[in-house]
Design a protein around this motif. Structure first.
Motif, mmCIF file in Angstrom:
data_model
loop_
_atom_site.group_PDB
_atom_site.id
_atom_site.type_symbol
_atom_site.label_atom_id
_atom_site.label_comp_id
_atom_site.label_asym_id
_atom_site.label_seq_id
_atom_site.Cartn_x
_atom_site.Cartn_y
_atom_site.Cartn_z
ATOM 1 N N VAL A 183 0.855 -1.190 0.000
ATOM 2 C CA VAL A 183 0.000 0.000 0.000
ATOM 3 C C VAL A 183 0.898 1.250 0.000
ATOM 4 C CG1 VAL A 183 -1.794 1.309 1.193
ATOM 5 C CG2 VAL A 183 -1.831 -1.199 1.243
ATOM 6 N N THR A 184 0.596 2.158 -0.932
ATOM 7 C CA THR A 184 1.316 3.424 -1.006
ATOM 8 C C THR A 184 0.363 4.579 -0.749
ATOM 9 O OG1 THR A 184 0.940 3.636 -3.390
ATOM 10 C CG2 THR A 184 2.958 2.485 -2.671
ATOM 11 N N ALA A 185 0.932 5.726 -0.383
ATOM 12 C CA ALA A 185 0.109 6.898 -0.077
ATOM 13 C C ALA A 185 0.551 8.086 -0.906
ATOM 14 C CB ALA A 185 0.193 7.243 1.407
ATOM 15 N N GLU A 186 -0.417 8.860 -1.351
ATOM 16 C CA GLU A 186 -0.167 10.126 -2.016
ATOM 17 C C GLU A 186 -0.935 11.211 -1.267
ATOM 18 O OE1 GLU A 186 -1.373 9.813 -6.049
ATOM 19 O OE2 GLU A 186 -0.205 7.981 -6.425
ATOM 20 N N PHE A 187 -0.414 12.442 -1.338
ATOM 21 C CA PHE A 187 -1.015 13.568 -0.624
ATOM 22 C C PHE A 187 -1.193 14.723 -1.604
ATOM 23 C CE2 PHE A 187 1.358 10.927 2.258
ATOM 24 C CZ PHE A 187 0.494 10.754 3.324
ATOM 25 N N PRO A 188 -2.294 14.721 -2.376
ATOM 26 C CA PRO A 188 -2.478 15.739 -3.422
ATOM 27 C C PRO A 188 -2.680 17.148 -2.887
ATOM 28 C CG PRO A 188 -3.963 13.858 -3.745
ATOM 29 C CD PRO A 188 -3.370 13.726 -2.398
ATOM 30 N N MET A 189 -3.061 17.276 -1.619
ATOM 31 C CA MET A 189 -3.379 18.589 -1.057
ATOM 32 C C MET A 189 -2.715 18.704 0.297
ATOM 33 S SD MET A 189 -7.178 20.125 -0.196
ATOM 34 C CE MET A 189 -7.765 19.741 -1.836
ATOM 35 N N GLY A 190 -2.313 19.886 0.669
ATOM 36 C CA GLY A 190 -1.718 20.109 1.976
ATOM 37 C C GLY A 190 -1.473 21.579 2.211
#
Length: 458
Positions: free
Chosen positions: A357-364
């Motif tokens: 499982v990988t994670a992306e953070f399009p907003m911050g």
């Protein structure tokens, strides 16, 4: 100079003051719709003319969007920067209005007479309470008791795209001793307030990805990792059993509310169960060792705003999804750093990811909280002046949301702001049938008159 004749003048001239407000309300200055650009321009011209009628030097200043109005009047100390906005929200849906939203009128309600129109409360009625207080001071004494700069915006309801550049380009002209912002409200109809803390905001989105495609749960269920399960666990672990946020370092920079302010809040008799009961709830959530008003006004939060993944349409589809996503918002207080909270959130997620499982953070993106220095004498002077006008003493209040202009004034102009307004929760801001209590308009003008005198003395 005494405020007593000024208050009497406001009482005597209330019909004329109402006529002026009604004229401004008839201008459909909807900033978000290009079709109303001419109306926004006309509202700015109206305000310039009205400020000039007081003896102010006033101008309409062009921006890439709708114009700003800047006016100067008076001399001496302190120098006050007054902010309001003349643009309004669209009136749609029109069929839900009981009258033309730009044909203002007085109506009788269970709480007394109200001014019914788009912009009556947000923010034309609020803005004009201050202008009418200035008018009465000048009519009685020939001058204001201090120096005032008016700064009236025309894009607040459309995100204020021109505000920051304008502040930076005109910082020297707009600098003052303290800012007054009228785009806020009272605690209740008997209790005025000065907003002294505004929570900041950090917006996050996280996307977890696992398999290369959606899978049949009958073929892969029990063996393939499900990103919705992983995401649900991660989000659940944002809080502990007591309601505290578990991100590492999350509470760095979160101040304790001063005891004297907590005492003011305790005296308000806030009914948390009644507050929640209006929306079908009964038990206060959040940090269990804090009072309900602390949780609403002075404490940071982490809230999951939306979750998406798999099949959510009609019927049923036994899918094991390839991805899941969530949107999470953090309300910030004190000197919490949005970037530090973002890093802590990323670490919280990544430390809990299983293999595959990988994670992306399009907003911050986010903005810090704004907290006023209530030890400055102007704050207590204004609170005492408000308390003279209303049945119950004024309180230093917090706001759970954000009013960005206060932060911009602090960051760009170096100004503390006092947020004082007279709207109510039932005014219908941004909704059909918006109104402003006639008592808010009348006593709001009287309140500002008292505040002007008190600040001049302070």
């Amino acid at each position: 100079m005494s405020a007593d004749p000024v208050l009497a003048r406001i009482d005597a001239d209330l019909p004329q003051a109402l006529d002026r407000l009604m004229a401004l309300l008839r201008i459909p200055s909807i900033s978000t719709d290009p079709a109303y650009a001419e109306a926004c321009d006309r509202a700015a011209d109206w305000l310039v003319a009205d400020l000039e009628s007081l003896g102010a030097t006033a101008e309409k200043r062009a921006t890439p969007g709708h114009p700003m109005v800047v006016g100067h009047i008076g001399e001496g100390a302190p120098h006050l920067l007054f902010y309001g906005h003349y643009d309004v929200q669209p009136a749609d849906p029109l069929e839900l209005w009981r009258r033309d939203p730009f044909d203002p009128a007085l109506e009788e309600t269970e709480h007394g007479e109200v001014i019914r129109a788009r912009g009556a409360s947000d923010d034309k009625g609020q803005l004009m309470t201050f202008v009418e207080a200035c008018r009465a001071w000048i009519a009685e004494h020939g001058a204001l008791p201090c120096r005032v700069t008016f700064f009236l915006e025309g894009e607040e309801e459309s995100g204020s795209p021109s505000l920051v550049p304008f502040l930076k380009e005109n910082a020297e002209e707009l600098k003052a001793d303290i800012a007054l912002i009228c785009d806020t409200g009272m605690y209740d109809r008997q209790t005025p307030s000065i907003t002294t803390q505004l929570r900041g905001m950090l917006r996050e989105e996280v996307v977890l990805r696992a398999a290369s495609r959606d899978l049949h749960s009958g073929l892969y269920g029990g063996l393939a990792v499900n990103p919705i399960h992983v995401l649900a666990r991660i989000l659940a672990e944002l809080h502990d059993a007591s309601g505290r946020v578990t991100l590492e370092g999350f509470y760095d920079g979160v101040p304790e509310t001063p005891p004297e302010v907590l005492e003011q809040w305790a005296g308000l008799g806030f009914d948390a169960e009644g507050f929640l009961g209006r929306v079908g709830l009964s038990q206060p959530a959040g940090e269990q060792d804090r009072t309900p008003l602390e949780r609403l006004w002075a404490r940071p939060t982490a809230e999951v705003n939306g979750i998406e993944g798999g099949y959510t349409g009609a019927g049923f589809k036994t899918v094991l999804p390839a991805q899941a996503r969530a949107k999470v918002s953090f309300r910030l207080t004190g000197t919490q750093d949005p970037e530090a909270v973002h890093r802590a959130f990323v670490a919280h997620v990544e430390q809990r990811l299983p293999e595959d499982v990988t994670a992306e953070f399009p907003m911050g993106d986010g903005a810090p909280a704004t907290r006023m220095d209530i030890d400055r004498p102007e704050f207590e002077a204004a609170r005492a002046a408000l308390s003279q006008e209303w049945p119950k003493p004024a309180v230093f209040a917090g706001v759970g949301g954000s009013i960005p202009v206060a932060g911009y004034f602090k960051e760009i102009l170096g100004l503390e702001s006092m947020l004082i307004g007279f709207s109510h929760d039932d005014d219908g801001l941004h909704s059909p049938n918006e109104k402003y209590d006639l008592a808010s308009f009348h006593k709001g003008a009287r309140s500002w008159a008292r505040i002007l005198g008190a600040l001049a003395r302070a």
